[in-house]
Design a protein around this motif. Structure first.
Motif, PDB file in Angstrom:
ATOM      1  N   LYS A   2       0.822  -1.208   0.000  1.00 28.47           N
ATOM      2  CA  LYS A   2       0.000   0.000   0.000  1.00 28.47           C
ATOM      3  C   LYS A   2       0.858   1.262   0.000  1.00 28.47           C
ATOM      4  CE  LYS A   2      -4.198  -1.861   1.882  1.00 28.47           C
ATOM      5  NZ  LYS A   2      -5.271  -1.747   2.863  1.00 28.47           N
ATOM      6  N   ALA A   3       2.021   1.201   0.637  1.00 24.97           N
ATOM      7  CA  ALA A   3       2.912   2.362   0.639  1.00 24.97           C
ATOM      8  C   ALA A   3       3.399   2.674  -0.772  1.00 24.97           C
ATOM      9  CB  ALA A   3       4.094   2.122   1.566  1.00 24.97           C
ATOM     10  N   ILE A   4       3.698   1.651  -1.537  1.00 23.59           N
ATOM     11  CA  ILE A   4       4.134   1.843  -2.921  1.00 23.59           C
ATOM     12  C   ILE A   4       2.994   2.430  -3.749  1.00 23.59           C
ATOM     13  CG2 ILE A   4       4.886   0.639  -5.017  1.00 23.59           C
ATOM     14  CD1 ILE A   4       6.359  -1.324  -3.144  1.00 23.59           C
ATOM     15  N   LEU A   5       1.801   1.931  -3.543  1.00 26.81           N
ATOM     16  CA  LEU A   5       0.646   2.472  -4.254  1.00 26.81           C
ATOM     17  C   LEU A   5       0.381   3.929  -3.872  1.00 26.81           C
ATOM     18  CD1 LEU A   5      -1.800  -0.571  -4.116  1.00 26.81           C
ATOM     19  CD2 LEU A   5      -0.501   0.247  -6.083  1.00 26.81           C
ATOM     20  N   ASP A   6       0.570   4.261  -2.589  1.00 22.97           N
ATOM     21  CA  ASP A   6       0.414   5.654  -2.148  1.00 22.97           C
ATOM     22  C   ASP A   6       1.414   6.572  -2.841  1.00 22.97           C
ATOM     23  OD1 ASP A   6      -1.698   5.105  -0.474  1.00 22.97           O
ATOM     24  OD2 ASP A   6      -0.443   4.893   1.321  1.00 22.97           O
ATOM     25  N   VAL A   7       2.660   6.131  -2.908  1.00 26.68           N
ATOM     26  CA  VAL A   7       3.699   6.946  -3.562  1.00 26.68           C
ATOM     27  C   VAL A   7       3.389   7.099  -5.042  1.00 26.68           C
ATOM     28  CG1 VAL A   7       6.135   6.994  -4.201  1.00 26.68           C
ATOM     29  CG2 VAL A   7       5.482   6.396  -1.873  1.00 26.68           C
ATOM     30  N   ILE A  80      -3.546   9.665 -16.815  1.00 29.97           N
ATOM     31  CA  ILE A  80      -3.214   9.781 -15.393  1.00 29.97           C
ATOM     32  C   ILE A  80      -4.448   9.519 -14.537  1.00 29.97           C
ATOM     33  CG2 ILE A  80      -2.605  11.453 -13.591  1.00 29.97           C
ATOM     34  CD1 ILE A  80      -0.562  12.615 -15.554  1.00 29.97           C
ATOM     35  N   PHE A  81      -5.586  10.117 -14.901  1.00 24.61           N
ATOM     36  CA  PHE A  81      -6.804   9.905 -14.126  1.00 24.61           C
ATOM     37  C   PHE A  81      -7.239   8.445 -14.183  1.00 24.61           C
ATOM     38  CE2 PHE A  81      -7.935  14.587 -14.972  1.00 24.61           C
ATOM     39  CZ  PHE A  81      -7.161  14.978 -13.889  1.00 24.61           C
ATOM     40  N   PHE A  82      -7.071   7.796 -15.334  1.00 24.70           N
ATOM     41  CA  PHE A  82      -7.394   6.378 -15.445  1.00 24.70           C
ATOM     42  C   PHE A  82      -6.506   5.552 -14.516  1.00 24.70           C
ATOM     43  CE2 PHE A  82      -6.366   2.286 -17.411  1.00 24.70           C
ATOM     44  CZ  PHE A  82      -7.621   1.690 -17.386  1.00 24.70           C
ATOM     45  N   LEU A  83      -5.203   5.821 -14.518  1.00 22.90           N
ATOM     46  CA  LEU A  83      -4.283   5.081 -13.653  1.00 22.90           C
ATOM     47  C   LEU A  83      -4.598   5.306 -12.176  1.00 22.90           C
ATOM     48  CD1 LEU A  83      -0.915   5.594 -15.557  1.00 22.90           C
ATOM     49  CD2 LEU A  83      -2.289   3.508 -15.411  1.00 22.90           C
ATOM     50  N   GLN A  84      -4.977   6.526 -11.815  1.00 23.54           N
ATOM     51  CA  GLN A  84      -5.352   6.785 -10.430  1.00 23.54           C
ATOM     52  C   GLN A  84      -6.588   5.990 -10.037  1.00 23.54           C
ATOM     53  OE1 GLN A  84      -5.640  11.083 -10.461  1.00 23.54           O
ATOM     54  NE2 GLN A  84      -3.687  11.269  -9.384  1.00 23.54           N
ATOM     55  N   GLN A  85      -7.549   5.885 -10.918  1.00 22.10           N
ATOM     56  CA  GLN A  85      -8.750   5.108 -10.611  1.00 22.10           C
ATOM     57  C   GLN A  85      -8.434   3.623 -10.510  1.00 22.10           C
ATOM     58  OE1 GLN A  85     -11.824   6.186  -9.715  1.00 22.10           O
ATOM     59  NE2 GLN A  85     -10.712   8.111  -9.633  1.00 22.10           N
ATOM     60  N   VAL A  86      -7.523   3.133 -11.342  1.00 23.60           N
ATOM     61  CA  VAL A  86      -7.116   1.733 -11.253  1.00 23.60           C
ATOM     62  C   VAL A  86      -6.453   1.468  -9.909  1.00 23.60           C
ATOM     63  CG1 VAL A  86      -5.494   0.028 -12.182  1.00 23.60           C
ATOM     64  CG2 VAL A  86      -6.944   1.346 -13.727  1.00 23.60           C
ATOM     65  N   ILE A  87      -5.606   2.400  -9.473  1.00 22.04           N
ATOM     66  CA  ILE A  87      -4.945   2.241  -8.168  1.00 22.04           C
ATOM     67  C   ILE A  87      -5.976   2.235  -7.048  1.00 22.04           C
ATOM     68  CG2 ILE A  87      -3.446   3.398  -6.491  1.00 22.04           C
ATOM     69  CD1 ILE A  87      -1.720   4.284  -8.876  1.00 22.04           C
ATOM     70  N   ARG A  89      -9.322   1.651  -7.152  1.00 25.96           N
ATOM     71  CA  ARG A  89     -10.343   0.603  -7.192  1.00 25.96           C
ATOM     72  C   ARG A  89      -9.779  -0.801  -7.087  1.00 25.96           C
ATOM     73  NH1 ARG A  89     -15.399   2.695  -9.229  1.00 25.96           N
ATOM     74  NH2 ARG A  89     -15.082   4.843  -9.873  1.00 25.96           N
ATOM     75  N   TYR A  90      -8.651  -1.054  -7.761  1.00 25.58           N
ATOM     76  CA  TYR A  90      -8.147  -2.421  -7.832  1.00 25.58           C
ATOM     77  C   TYR A  90      -6.847  -2.621  -7.070  1.00 25.58           C
ATOM     78  CZ  TYR A  90     -11.550  -2.501 -11.557  1.00 25.58           C
ATOM     79  OH  TYR A  90     -12.705  -2.385 -12.265  1.00 25.58           O
ATOM     80  N   GLY A  91      -6.004  -1.599  -7.037  1.00 29.43           N
ATOM     81  CA  GLY A  91      -4.713  -1.752  -6.374  1.00 29.43           C
ATOM     82  C   GLY A  91      -4.831  -1.996  -4.891  1.00 29.43           C
ATOM     83  N   TYR A  92      -5.654  -1.213  -4.218  1.00 28.48           N
ATOM     84  CA  TYR A  92      -5.800  -1.351  -2.775  1.00 28.48           C
ATOM     85  C   TYR A  92      -6.561  -2.615  -2.381  1.00 28.48           C
ATOM     86  CZ  TYR A  92      -3.905   3.301  -2.081  1.00 28.48           C
ATOM     87  OH  TYR A  92      -3.081   4.377  -2.043  1.00 28.48           O
ATOM     88  N   SER A  93      -7.468  -3.036  -3.232  1.00 25.34           N
ATOM     89  CA  SER A  93      -8.217  -4.248  -2.910  1.00 25.34           C
ATOM     90  C   SER A  93      -7.354  -5.495  -3.083  1.00 25.34           C
ATOM     91  CB  SER A  93      -9.478  -4.356  -3.767  1.00 25.34           C
ATOM     92  OG  SER A  93      -9.121  -4.519  -5.126  1.00 25.34           O
ATOM     93  N   LEU A  94      -6.337  -5.432  -3.931  1.00 25.53           N
ATOM     94  CA  LEU A  94      -5.454  -6.570  -4.143  1.00 25.53           C
ATOM     95  C   LEU A  94      -4.229  -6.561  -3.230  1.00 25.53           C
ATOM     96  CD1 LEU A  94      -5.477  -6.727  -8.029  1.00 25.53           C
ATOM     97  CD2 LEU A  94      -6.795  -8.121  -6.435  1.00 25.53           C
TER      98      LEU A  94
END
Length: 97
Positions: A2-7, A80-87, A89-94
């Motif tokens: 999650k820290a990597i996703l936050d950065v 960029i907005f698409f990548l942020q939404q992917v992070i 919606r899907y990044g944090y759940s995984l």
């Protein structure tokens, strides 16, 4: 994880603000509100160009010539907005933690 996703999310956020600031600055230069002969404006403009040109160049190469209209900043912002939404919606759940 999650820290990597936050950065990564914050880097994308900063990049989007840089693109927005550059767009506003380009409008101010185009309408002659500010002048690039001013050393402060020229240095800010040059720094923003060096930061954003590597993002715009591949998109400009793919797009057809549009008679002076440059939509590459808009396309980069959409990516960029698409990548942020992917992070979000899907990044944090995984992420395991």
């Amino acid at each position: 994880m999650k820290a990597i996703l936050d950065v990564l999310y914050q880097i994308l956020n900063i990049a989007s603000w840089i693109i927005i600031i550059q767009a506003i600055l380009s409008w101010l230069v185009m309408f002659k509100v500010i002048d690039t002969r001013n050393s402060v404006v020229a240095s800010i403009w040059g720094a923003l160009e060096r930061l954003t040109e590597p993002l715009y160049r591949p998109i400009r190469n793919m797009l057809p010539a549009m008679s002076g209209l440059d939509i590459s900043p808009l396309i980069v912002l959409l990516i960029i907005f698409f990548l942020q939404q992917v992070i979000l919606r899907y990044g944090y759940s995984l992420a395991p933690f």
